[in-house]
Design an enzyme around this catalytic site. Structure first.
Site, short mmCIF file in Angstrom:
data_model
loop_
_atom_site.label_atom_id
_atom_site.label_comp_id
_atom_site.label_asym_id
_atom_site.label_seq_id
_atom_site.Cartn_x
_atom_site.Cartn_y
_atom_site.Cartn_z
N ASP A 1 0.86 -1.18 0.00
CA ASP A 1 0.00 0.00 0.00
C ASP A 1 0.90 1.23 0.00
O ASP A 1 2.13 1.11 -0.02
CB ASP A 1 -0.97 -0.01 1.19
CG ASP A 1 -2.32 0.59 0.81
OD1 ASP A 1 -2.33 1.77 0.40
OD2 ASP A 1 -3.35 -0.11 0.90
N HIS B 1 -3.01 3.21 -4.58
CA HIS B 1 -2.36 2.74 -3.35
C HIS B 1 -0.94 2.23 -3.63
O HIS B 1 -0.53 1.20 -3.10
CB HIS B 1 -3.21 1.64 -2.68
CG HIS B 1 -4.46 2.17 -2.04
ND1 HIS B 1 -4.45 2.87 -0.85
CD2 HIS B 1 -5.76 2.12 -2.42
CE1 HIS B 1 -5.70 3.22 -0.53
NE2 HIS B 1 -6.51 2.79 -1.47
N GLU C 1 -10.05 2.60 -4.83
CA GLU C 1 -9.65 3.98 -4.56
C GLU C 1 -8.48 4.44 -5.44
O GLU C 1 -7.41 4.76 -4.95
CB GLU C 1 -9.28 4.12 -3.08
CG GLU C 1 -10.44 3.81 -2.16
CD GLU C 1 -10.09 3.90 -0.68
OE1 GLU C 1 -10.93 4.40 0.08
OE2 GLU C 1 -8.98 3.48 -0.29
N TRP D 1 -7.81 -3.20 8.78
CA TRP D 1 -6.91 -2.19 8.21
C TRP D 1 -6.05 -1.68 9.36
O TRP D 1 -6.57 -1.42 10.45
CB TRP D 1 -7.73 -1.07 7.55
CG TRP D 1 -8.56 -1.61 6.44
CD1 TRP D 1 -9.88 -1.95 6.48
CD2 TRP D 1 -8.11 -1.95 5.13
NE1 TRP D 1 -10.27 -2.46 5.27
CE2 TRP D 1 -9.21 -2.47 4.42
CE3 TRP D 1 -6.87 -1.87 4.48
CZ2 TRP D 1 -9.12 -2.91 3.10
CZ3 TRP D 1 -6.78 -2.29 3.16
CH2 TRP D 1 -7.89 -2.81 2.49
N GLU E 1 -4.04 1.10 9.87
CA GLU E 1 -3.62 2.47 10.19
C GLU E 1 -3.61 2.69 11.70
O GLU E 1 -2.70 3.30 12.25
CB GLU E 1 -4.58 3.50 9.57
CG GLU E 1 -4.43 3.69 8.08
CD GLU E 1 -5.37 2.80 7.30
OE1 GLU E 1 -5.86 1.78 7.85
OE2 GLU E 1 -5.63 3.12 6.12
C1 ACM Z 1 -10.81 -0.37 0.91
O1 ACM Z 1 -11.28 -0.25 2.05
N1 ACM Z 1 -10.18 0.64 0.33
C2 ACM Z 1 -10.93 -1.61 0.17
#
Ligand code: ACM
Ligand code: ZN
Length: 768
Positions: A195, A265, A329, A476, A478
């Site tokens: 990413d 990304h 995205e 995720w 972060e």
């Molecule tokens: C995503 O949450 N961008 C797949």
């Protein structure tokens, strides 16, 4: 006398050492069919042998893992054997004939425990069931009641995703995560390896990906700002480590699906190889969250070669049928400006049409190319649901995260789909509304129950339902710095999703699940896994009974442990009354409740009801709330305040329209004021009221204004709950009309909302 005491002591002591806990097959995920048989069953002790078929390497590994599980849970050390004439044994076979290759049958008679899988994987799930049926609070021997269990999963794809780019998880952590997946019968590990914030996979042909792209200047990722610490943060997996993890996972019947996210990304790639971007850089590995405008240059042949080269190494490392190639995205601003990208659009004939822009099609040009490359190796791709925006192409499987629509559309068009709707499957969200006392969480409130109640195929046409191959949780990272944090977010929600993934939807019952979850949480404790304990707190509900003019208080806790409560605002103690049935609340009350367990006390449940002149009186709403924020008019006079969050069900929301309501007090009374709360969050366009007016009437026809005040709009962002306490000279009235103005034009300083109507949220109108 002495002799008697000694023998009594000995009897008690020997009873203690021979004490066997009893296995309970009501585990998570719930097996499809459990039939207890009317004979004794077996008592597992150290004389048992685990028997597997000679030469069957997969069942041999299953046997080793079962032996480890049993030793870890009970302390019993069982030998392995291939001799099926052993007298006391746990027999593992994979000869079950079943259409579902992950099915198993678990049979316990008076001599043996037999797990027969339709495959080694099916056998492994039988082992997981056996393991979880053991009481994790007890060591030593276990009595297994005689039983026949038949079980098979509802969905073939039962996934868990882990983002190792935003924060890196060392190989040991990844293996532990896979162990946790196995405990839940989860069989697909979606490994988000690349990413903007870090490329984590060694690629021999592009060494700078890990020499440069795996390092950033900043430990923390903050969403909207580049400000961060100056910690040098780094990490990647060597190819030999990857092979080791893939093997480790396979032994636990988990397939590793790597994700190489493209063409967005990709800042870590561009930082390493700037020539692969549209502008040529310079770029740096990102230290912030969000979506970068800088993406792979789709017009550059070297970028297309890069994809092919990377995928060539990826398919060598990962035997999985599916390889995830991202596709989420991907802004197109750079492509619009880039001569090479525009040239590619021309050459490939990618025109704007009513469904997609040329640039959206350019994105799918890249994705379709990667898909074809994978197909040349006999593999298939998965992409996030944005790939639908540029038109689906043959062979793509859609992972639907922006809700469920992507999966519904893909399935209708004959494509396989996996459901990961963010509002249900992103376990980065908070497990409780009380966010102050929780680790930093992203994505609102996502209780275990909401995950449990998810029905993956409910919106899909019955003819297309076979295309919904499963569902998956996503972590995720972060906000997740390490494995304990990741597990805390995941557990026990992973258990709720496991039940959705595995169990029979016709047997769905949250109360039953919550009771079974107690046993699984004991396993979490035994394994040292951090988990959210919120479901063991008191879950209370205060619901208005509009006809009765009162409220009903119901309380529940997952393990049905006694709930101690008070109704006078004092703190409950272990001596407070026990809640046993719903309570009617018909006066101002502060409820406090708590569970006292040997392991400690739960968090406090507290709520309050305030009765006044207008509580449960007839209310006429003269204006319409916003469609999404409509609640029954009675909500404004039910004695309940809204709480922290406009979506608690206790706030009524208006958009650009004032709240105007008339309350009939039922008889003429002296009134001298009105209280109302507003919920303010200007960053999400929710403003405080800009005007309050109160009118009184004795006949409901002629109203006299007793209060009318206009307020200034704020000049900067504000948030919080506001109390408007309006006072006027005491006057006789039966009907009280209250107007709360809603800002019709958001002020100019508000960049996103200026000029648009604001929202107004009100919870309660209290006439005094
Ligand atoms: C995503 O949450 N961008 C797949
Ligand atoms: Zn370009």
């Amino acid at each position: 006398m002495k002799h008697l005491l000694t023998s009594t002591f000995l009897a008690i002591f020997s009873a203690m050492v021979s004490f066997a806990s009893t296995a309970d097959y009501n585990i998570v995920p719930k097996p499809h069919n459990i039939v207890l048989l009317p004979y004794e069953g077996v008592e597992l002790d150290s004389s048992f042998t685990i028997v597997y078929p000679y030469g069957n390497e997969k069942l041999k590994r299953n046997a080793e893992l079962l032996s480890e599980y049993i030793q870890c849970l009970t302390g019993l050390c069982l030998n392995l054997s291939t001799n099926d004439t052993e007298s006391k044994s746990i027999i593992l076979t994979d000869t079950l004939t079943d259409r579902n290759t992950e099915a198993y049958r678990l049979s316990v008679d008076n001599r043996t425990i037999h797990i027969d899988g339709a495959s080694p994987a099916g056998n492994f799930y039988g082992i997981q069931t056996l393991r979880k049926s053991i009481d994790a609070n007890n060591d030593g021997k276990v009595r297994f009641p005689a039983v026949r269990i038949y079980d098979a999963p509802s969905f073939p794809y039962r996934g868990a995703h882990l983002d190792v780019s935003r924060h890196f998880f060392p190989t040991d952590s990844v293996k532990k995560f896979i162990d946790v997946m196995a405990l839940h019968n989860v069989n697909r590990f979606h490994w988000h390896l690349t990413d903007d914030q870090g490329w984590r996979l060694e690629i021999k042909k592009y060494p700078r990906l890990t020499q440069i792209g795996a390092t950033r200047k900043g430990l923390h990722i903050r969403r909207n700002t580049d400000d961060t610490d100056t910690v040098t943060y780094s990490g990647h997996y060597r190819q030999d480590e990857v092979r080791d993890i893939v093997r480790y996972a396979a032994e636990r019947h988990v397939t590793v699906i790597p994700e190489i996210d493209m063409p967005g990304h990709m800042l870590a790639v561009l930082a390493s190889y700037p020539e692969l971007g549209c502008t040529g850089g310079p770029y740096k590995v990102w230290t912030r969250g969000g979506v970068s405008d800088d993406v792979l240059c789709a017009g550059n042949d070297a970028a297309i070669r890069f994809i092919d080269d990377v995928l060539a190494e990826v398919v060598e490392l990962f035997p999985s049928e599916y390889i995830h190639i991202g596709g989420d995205e991907c802004p197109t601003v750079r492509w619009k400006e880039c001569a090479r990208c525009q040239e590619r659009i021309r050459q490939a004939g990618l025109d704007n049409d009513s469904l997609s822009t040329a640039e959206q099609k350019l994105q799918n040009y890249v994705m379709a190319h990667a898909s074809a490359t994978l197909a040349s190796y006999g593999r298939r791709m998965i992409g996030w649901d944005e790939i639908i925006d540029g038109g689906l192409f043959p062979g793509c499987t859609v992972m639907s995260w922006r809700g469920t629509e992507g999966a519904v559309k893909a399935a209708a068009m004959g494509h396989d789909a996996i459901l990961t709707p963010a509002t249900i499957c992103y376990f980065t969200a908070s497990q409780t509304e009380d966010r102050k006392n929780e680790p930093y969480a992203v994505g609102g409130f996502l209780p275990v129950r909401k995950v449990y109640e998810f029905e993956p195929t409910s919106e899909v046409d019955p003819k297309a339902q076979q295309h919904i191959i499963g569902t998956q949780s996503c972590l995720w990272s972060e906000s997740l710095l390490d494995l304990p944090q990741a597990l805390y977010q995941s557990l026990p929600r992973m258990a709720a999703l496991a039940e959705v993934q595995w169990s029979d939807p016709a047997q769905k019952d949250y109360g039953n699940f919550a009771a079974r979850l107690t046993g699984l949480c004991n396993h979490y404790r035994r394994l040292g896994l951090p988990f959210g304990t919120h479901i063991f707190d008191v879950q209370g509900s205060l619901e208005a009974d509009s006809a009765g003019g009162s409220l009903m208080l119901t309380m529940h806790t997952a393990d049905n442990h006694p709930i101690r409560f008070t109704l006078d605002g004092t703190m409950p103690t272990p001596q407070s009354p026990v809640y046993d049935s719903p309570l009617t609340i018909d006066r101002s009350t502060v409820v406090n409740a708590r569970v006292f367990r040997p392991s400690g006390q739960s968090r406090l449940y507290t709520d309050s009801v305030t009765f006044g002149k207008s509580t449960f009186r007839h209310i006429d709403l003269l204006t319409s709330p916003a469609r999404k924020y409509t609640v029954p008019p009675m909500t404004l006079v039910d004695g309940l305040f809204g709480g922290n969050g406009f979506d608690t069900g206790r706030w009524m929301g208006f958009e650009g329209t004032p709240l105007i309501a008339t309350i009939d007090l039922g008889k003429t009374d002296t009134v001298s004021g009105v209280d109302l709360h507003t919920f303010v969050s200007t960053s999400t366009w929710i403003f405080d009221t800009d005007n309050i007016k109160v009118e009184l009437s004795t006949d409901g026809k002629t109203f006299t204004t007793v209060y009318d005040n206009t307020f200034n709009l704020p000049e900067t962002h504000e948030s919080g709950i506001r109390l408007h306490s309006v006072a006027f000279s005491p006057a006789k009235a039966r009907f009280v009309r209250v107007t709360a103005g809603c800002v019709t034009e958001i002020p100019m300083w508000h960049t996103a909302g200026k000029g648009k109507p604001a929202f107004l949220f009100v919870d309660e109108i209290m006439v005094k």
